[in-house]
Scaffold this active site. Structure first.
Site, mmCIF file in Angstrom:
data_model
loop_
_atom_site.group_PDB
_atom_site.id
_atom_site.type_symbol
_atom_site.label_atom_id
_atom_site.label_comp_id
_atom_site.label_asym_id
_atom_site.label_seq_id
_atom_site.Cartn_x
_atom_site.Cartn_y
_atom_site.Cartn_z
ATOM 1 C CG ASN A 35 -2.060 0.991 1.102
ATOM 2 O OD1 ASN A 35 -2.416 1.415 0.006
ATOM 3 N ND2 ASN A 35 -2.587 1.427 2.238
ATOM 4 C CE1 TYR A 141 -7.016 -2.494 11.301
ATOM 5 C CE2 TYR A 141 -8.650 -0.943 12.135
ATOM 6 C CZ TYR A 141 -7.340 -1.236 11.804
ATOM 7 O OH TYR A 141 -6.353 -0.296 11.993
ATOM 8 C CE1 TYR A 169 0.305 5.546 15.791
ATOM 9 C CE2 TYR A 169 -0.579 4.112 14.093
ATOM 10 C CZ TYR A 169 0.478 4.541 14.858
ATOM 11 O OH TYR A 169 1.719 3.976 14.666
HETATM 12 O O1 LIG Z 1 -16.172 10.069 1.967
HETATM 13 C C1 LIG Z 1 -16.356 10.148 3.184
HETATM 14 C C2 LIG Z 1 -15.520 9.480 4.127
HETATM 15 C C3 LIG Z 1 -15.801 9.614 5.468
HETATM 16 N N1 LIG Z 1 -16.853 10.362 5.886
HETATM 17 C C4 LIG Z 1 -17.123 10.558 7.325
HETATM 18 O O2 LIG Z 1 -15.976 11.206 7.850
HETATM 19 C C5 LIG Z 1 -15.722 10.799 9.190
HETATM 20 C C6 LIG Z 1 -14.328 10.220 9.263
HETATM 21 O O3 LIG Z 1 -14.265 9.043 8.467
HETATM 22 P P1 LIG Z 1 -12.874 8.280 8.121
HETATM 23 O O4 LIG Z 1 -11.894 9.240 7.566
HETATM 24 O O5 LIG Z 1 -13.190 7.060 7.320
HETATM 25 O O6 LIG Z 1 -12.340 7.871 9.568
HETATM 26 P P2 LIG Z 1 -12.950 6.823 10.600
HETATM 27 O O7 LIG Z 1 -14.404 6.601 10.370
HETATM 28 O O8 LIG Z 1 -12.568 7.280 11.969
HETATM 29 O O9 LIG Z 1 -12.169 5.526 10.192
HETATM 30 C C7 LIG Z 1 -10.876 5.281 10.680
HETATM 31 O O10 LIG Z 1 -10.943 4.045 11.334
HETATM 32 C C8 LIG Z 1 -11.374 2.950 10.528
HETATM 33 C C9 LIG Z 1 -11.435 1.718 11.403
HETATM 34 O O11 LIG Z 1 -10.310 1.615 12.122
HETATM 35 C C10 LIG Z 1 -10.384 2.763 9.402
HETATM 36 O O12 LIG Z 1 -10.857 1.733 8.560
HETATM 37 C C11 LIG Z 1 -10.253 4.068 8.613
HETATM 38 O O13 LIG Z 1 -9.244 3.899 7.647
HETATM 39 C C12 LIG Z 1 -9.875 5.182 9.555
HETATM 40 O O14 LIG Z 1 -9.822 6.429 8.883
HETATM 41 C C13 LIG Z 1 -16.820 9.796 9.515
HETATM 42 O O15 LIG Z 1 -17.873 10.494 10.154
HETATM 43 C C14 LIG Z 1 -17.275 9.295 8.154
HETATM 44 O O16 LIG Z 1 -18.611 8.827 8.176
HETATM 45 C C15 LIG Z 1 -17.675 11.030 4.971
HETATM 46 O O17 LIG Z 1 -18.619 11.698 5.333
HETATM 47 N N2 LIG Z 1 -17.390 10.897 3.645
#
Ligand SMILES: O=c1ccn([C@@H]2O[C@H](COP(=O)(O)OP(=O)(O)O[C@H]3O[C@H](CO)[C@@H](O)[C@H](O)[C@H]3O)[C@@H](O)[C@H]2O)c(=O)[nH]1
Length: 278
Positions: A35, A141, A169
Site C-alpha cells: 500500500n 479489524y 492513533y
Molecule cells: O467520503 C467520506 C468518508 C468519510 N466520511 C465521514 O468522515 C468521518 C471520518 O471518516 P474516516 O476518515 O473514514 O475515519 P474513521 O471513520 O474514523 O475511520 C478510521 O478508522 C477505521 C477503522 O479503524 C479505518 O478503517 C479508517 O481507515 C480510519 O480512517 C466519519 O464520520 C465518516 O462517516 C464522509 O462523510 N465521507
C-alpha cells in the site's frame, strides 16, 4: 539508535522515518509495498539529506528478518503493518505481529512500538477516551488490533526485560510541509481527507457526507484529527521513553479536539482559498 520500521514506506511510516532521521537515528525500512510506493524512499532522503536502508520484503519472510537482524544492530522495532480489510485482518495482522515478535526474541531485541488505533475504545466514548478507558471491538479489524495489544501486555508481564509501547492513533491527516511525502491511498480512498483532496484536485466529482443526524454540532460525524507530523513526533518520543522504561505502556496520539465532517471541509476550503462549496 538503529530502528527497524516495518511498514515504513506507508503514510504514517514515511513521516515517522523523517522525524527519526532528523533526530539522528539510523532507520531501516522493511515494507512489502502493498500500500505504498518505492519513490517514498527518495523523497525521505531528499527531505532529510540522510540515508535510509530499504528492504522490500514481507514480515512473514523468516529469512528476510533473519538477514536484517544479522546485518544490522537493531535496537528497536516500530511495527506499522496494518491490514484494515475486515476479512483479512485477523490472519494478516495476527500472523505478522507473532512473526516479528518471535524473530525479535531469537535475537534478543526487546524494544517494540506497536501502531494501534483509538477505535479500540468504545465507539461512543472514543472522543473522550483516556488510556484507561474500557476497550471493545466494533469489528474484526479492531478485534485483531486488540488481540495484539493483549498479546503484548502478556509478553511484557511474562518477561520483564521487554519494553513495549502501544500507540493508539486517532485520525491522522495532513502531509509533510515539503509536500514530498503524503497520504497516497491505493485505489479509491475510503477515508475522509483523501476523498476531500480528490474532489479538490478534480480526481473525483463529489464528496459524499455519510450521516447528518448524529448527536454532534452539525449532525455529521466528529473525529479527532491529528497532524501526521505530530503523530510522527509521538513515535520519536516513544523511542526515548522505551529506553528508560520497561514493561508495556499505552499512549493515545490525538489532540483531544473533535472536528465534524462539515467543519473539516470548511477548514480545508479556507486553508486552500477555495470558495465555499454550498
Ligand atoms: O467520503 C467520506 C468518508 C468519510 N466520511 C465521514 O468522515 C468521518 C471520518 O471518516 P474516516 O476518515 O473514514 O475515519 P474513521 O471513520 O474514523 O475511520 C478510521 O478508522 C477505521 C477503522 O479503524 C479505518 O478503517 C479508517 O481507515 C480510519 O480512517 C466519519 O464520520 C465518516 O462517516 C464522509 O462523510 N465521507
Amino acid at each position: 539508535m538503529t530502528i527497524l520500521v516495518i511498514g515504513g514506506t506507508g503514510y504514517i511510516g514515511s513521516h515517522t522515518i523523517v522525524e527519526l532521521l532528523n533526530r539522528g537515528e539510523e532507520c531501516i525500512i522493511l515494507d512489502n509495498l502493498s500500500n505504498s510506493q518505492m519513490d517514498v524512499i527518495d523523497s525521505i532522503q531528499k527531505i532529510t539529506s540522510r540515508k535510509v536502508f530499504f528492504i522490500e520484503g514481507d514480515v512473514m519472510n523468516e529469512a528476510c528478518l533473519k538477514n536484517i537482524f544479522y546485518e544490522h544492530d537493531v535496537d528497536a522495532v516500530i511495527y506499522l503493518v496494518d491490514v484494515q480489510s475486515t476479512q483479512q485482518s485477523y490472519e494478516a495482522n495476527l500472523k505478522g505481529a507473532i512473526n516479528i515478535l518471535r524473530a525479535m526474541k531469537k535475537v534478543n531485541v526487546k524494544r517494540f512500538i506497536y501502531g494501534s488505533t483509538a477505535k479500540v475504545y468504545h465507539n461512543d466514548a472514543e472522543m473522550s477516551a483516556t488510556e484507561d478507558s474500557s476497550l471493545s471491538a466494533i469489528n474484526p479489524y479492531v478485534r485483531s488490533k486488540l488481540l495484539i495489544e493483549d498479546m503484548l501486555r502478556d509478553l511484557a508481564s511474562e518477561d520483564p526485560s521487554w519494553s513495549i509501547i502501544i500507540l493508539r492513533y486517532f485520525n491522522p491527516i495532513g502531509a509533510h510541509p515539503s509536500g514530498l511525502i503524503r497520504e497516497v491511498p491505493n485505489g479509491i480512498p475510503n477515508k475522509l481527507m483523501p476523498n476531500i483532496t480528490q474532489v479538490a484536485t478534480d480526481q473525483s466529482t463529489q464528496l459524499n457526507v455519510f450521516g447528518n443526524d448524529y448527536n454532534t454540532v452539525d449532525g455529521t460525524g466528529v473525529r479527532d484529527y491529528i497532524h501526521v507530523c505530530d503523530l510522527a513526533e509521538g513515535h520519536a518520543q516513544a523511542i526515548s521513553y522505551l529506553i528508560k522504561n520497561k514493561g508495556c505502556h499505552e499512549f493515545n496520539l490525538g489532540t483531544g479536539k473533535g472536528t465534524s465532517v462539515l467543519e473539516l471541509v470548511a477548514a480545508f476550503e479556507k486553508a486552500n482559498g477555495i470558495p465555499n462549496y454550498s
